[in-house]
Write an enzyme that holds these catalytic residues in place. Structure first.
Site, PDB file in Angstrom:
ATOM      1  N   SER A  67       0.833  -1.214   0.000  1.00  0.00           N
ATOM      2  CA  SER A  67       0.000   0.000   0.000  1.00  0.00           C
ATOM      3  C   SER A  67       0.861   1.255   0.000  1.00  0.00           C
ATOM      4  O   SER A  67       2.013   1.252   0.433  1.00  0.00           O
ATOM      5  CB  SER A  67      -0.898   0.016   1.240  1.00  0.00           C
ATOM      6  OG  SER A  67      -1.737  -1.100   1.271  1.00  0.00           O
TER       7      SER A  67
HETATM    8  N1  SAH Z   1      -1.262  -4.827   4.127  1.00  0.00           N
HETATM    9  C1  SAH Z   1      -0.585  -5.058   2.881  1.00  0.00           C
HETATM   10  C2  SAH Z   1      -1.417  -4.609   1.687  1.00  0.00           C
HETATM   11  C3  SAH Z   1      -1.495  -5.691   0.666  1.00  0.00           C
HETATM   12  S1  SAH Z   1      -2.677  -5.550  -0.606  1.00  0.00           S
HETATM   13  C4  SAH Z   1       0.803  -4.449   2.876  1.00  0.00           C
HETATM   14  O1  SAH Z   1       1.167  -3.764   3.850  1.00  0.00           O
HETATM   15  O2  SAH Z   1       1.555  -4.668   1.934  1.00  0.00           O
HETATM   16  C5  SAH Z   1      -4.015  -6.547   0.009  1.00  0.00           C
HETATM   17  C6  SAH Z   1      -3.724  -8.000   0.304  1.00  0.00           C
HETATM   18  O3  SAH Z   1      -4.938  -8.589   0.751  1.00  0.00           O
HETATM   19  C7  SAH Z   1      -3.268  -8.837  -0.880  1.00  0.00           C
HETATM   20  O4  SAH Z   1      -2.065  -9.482  -0.570  1.00  0.00           O
HETATM   21  C8  SAH Z   1      -4.404  -9.851  -1.087  1.00  0.00           C
HETATM   22  O5  SAH Z   1      -3.963 -11.128  -1.540  1.00  0.00           O
HETATM   23  C9  SAH Z   1      -4.979  -9.934   0.313  1.00  0.00           C
HETATM   24  N2  SAH Z   1      -6.359 -10.407   0.407  1.00  0.00           N
HETATM   25  C10 SAH Z   1      -7.409 -10.137  -0.416  1.00  0.00           C
HETATM   26  N3  SAH Z   1      -8.526 -10.761   0.020  1.00  0.00           N
HETATM   27  C11 SAH Z   1      -8.177 -11.432   1.159  1.00  0.00           C
HETATM   28  C12 SAH Z   1      -8.881 -12.283   2.061  1.00  0.00           C
HETATM   29  N4  SAH Z   1     -10.191 -12.592   1.901  1.00  0.00           N
HETATM   30  N5  SAH Z   1      -8.199 -12.803   3.110  1.00  0.00           N
HETATM   31  C13 SAH Z   1      -6.885 -12.530   3.298  1.00  0.00           C
HETATM   32  N6  SAH Z   1      -6.165 -11.751   2.465  1.00  0.00           N
HETATM   33  C14 SAH Z   1      -6.798 -11.207   1.405  1.00  0.00           C
END
Ligand code: SAH
Length: 217
Positions: A67
């Site tokens: 993010s």
């Molecule tokens: N917090 C992260 C942001 C990653 S983007 C960081 O600091 O880098 C969002 C993430 O959520 C992705 O890796 C995606 O695979 C995950 N995601 C999406 N739906 C999800 C779900 N139902 N359960 C767990 N993870 C999920």
């Protein structure tokens, strides 16, 4: 696994990033200190070293992103984390947000639905510095009932709705910060469970996240 090093150059870039995030309206000094403490370039491929401290999202593989720092700071500020809070994060991704939460002395339980990202983080040596971070492979819509209830829940993917199971896993007095779909963007929302157990909803500004998807992958 790359051998990443921190340096004065990166520390300087990081300080400039903190100033940028502050100038965009983040005021919580604890959140800004946490941002200053975590070397963001460790979480990216070395091809991104030069731009790792720009206030932008970047690809981390599997069609996912780390993010934007401003977004991380915005959600973390809304979350009002206190030391020793049990915090559930949905969407581990790069684990950058998890480290920011750990810098705030939270006990972090973070779920990722994509096995390659989960496996990567399991062997990401930098995370050994944060024994308070617990990684889980699973579907965030279900939460982690056996590890809850939680003081705080943070969802870092675009939710189609407010997942009922997550609300259930909030402690009375707890809160959840979640971007909820509104057209092709998301409205940042904060859900509070009062000590009596009723739910209060606050609405904030619009952001753009990758989608929260059901099931594991
Ligand atoms: N917090 C992260 C942001 C990653 S983007 C960081 O600091 O880098 C969002 C993430 O959520 C992705 O890796 C995606 O695979 C995950 N995601 C999406 N739906 C999800 C779900 N139902 N359960 C767990 N993870 C999920």
């Amino acid at each position: 696994m790359r051998l990443a090093e921190d340096s004065y150059k990166y520390k300087g870039l990081r300080k400039a990033l903190v100033d940028t995030v502050r100038s965009k309206g983040i005021t919580d000094e604890k959140v800004l200190s946490a941002l200053n403490a975590v070397p963001r370039h460790f979480f990216l491929d070395s091809a991104f070293d030069k731009v790792a401290y720009e206030d932008r999202a970047f690809p981390i593989g599997e069609d996912q992103t780390i993010s934007q720092p401003y977004t991380v700071a915005y959600q973390t500020q809304l979350l009002q984390v206190q030391p020793f809070h049990r915090v559930l994060e949905i969407g581990t991704g790069s684990a950058y947000q998890a480290c920011i939460l750990a810098e705030l002395k939270a006990l972090v339980f973070t779920i990722e639905r994509q096995k390659p990202l989960f496996d990567h983080n399991k062997s990401f040596s930098f995370l050994k510095r944060y024994p308070a971070i617990h990684l889980f492979y699973g579907d965030g819509f279900l939460g982690l009932p056996t590890y809850g209830p939680f003081d705080r829940i943070i969802v870092t993917a675009a939710a189609p709705l407010i997942p009922e199971k997550l609300v259930e896993q909030l402690k009375p007095g707890g809160m959840m910060v979640i971007p909820v779909d509104e057209g092709d963007k998301q409205r940042m929302m904060r859900i509070k469970k009062t000590p009596e157990g009723t739910i209060e909803t606050e609405r904030f500004t619009i952001f753009s996240f990758v989608p929260m998807l059901e099931g594991r992958n």
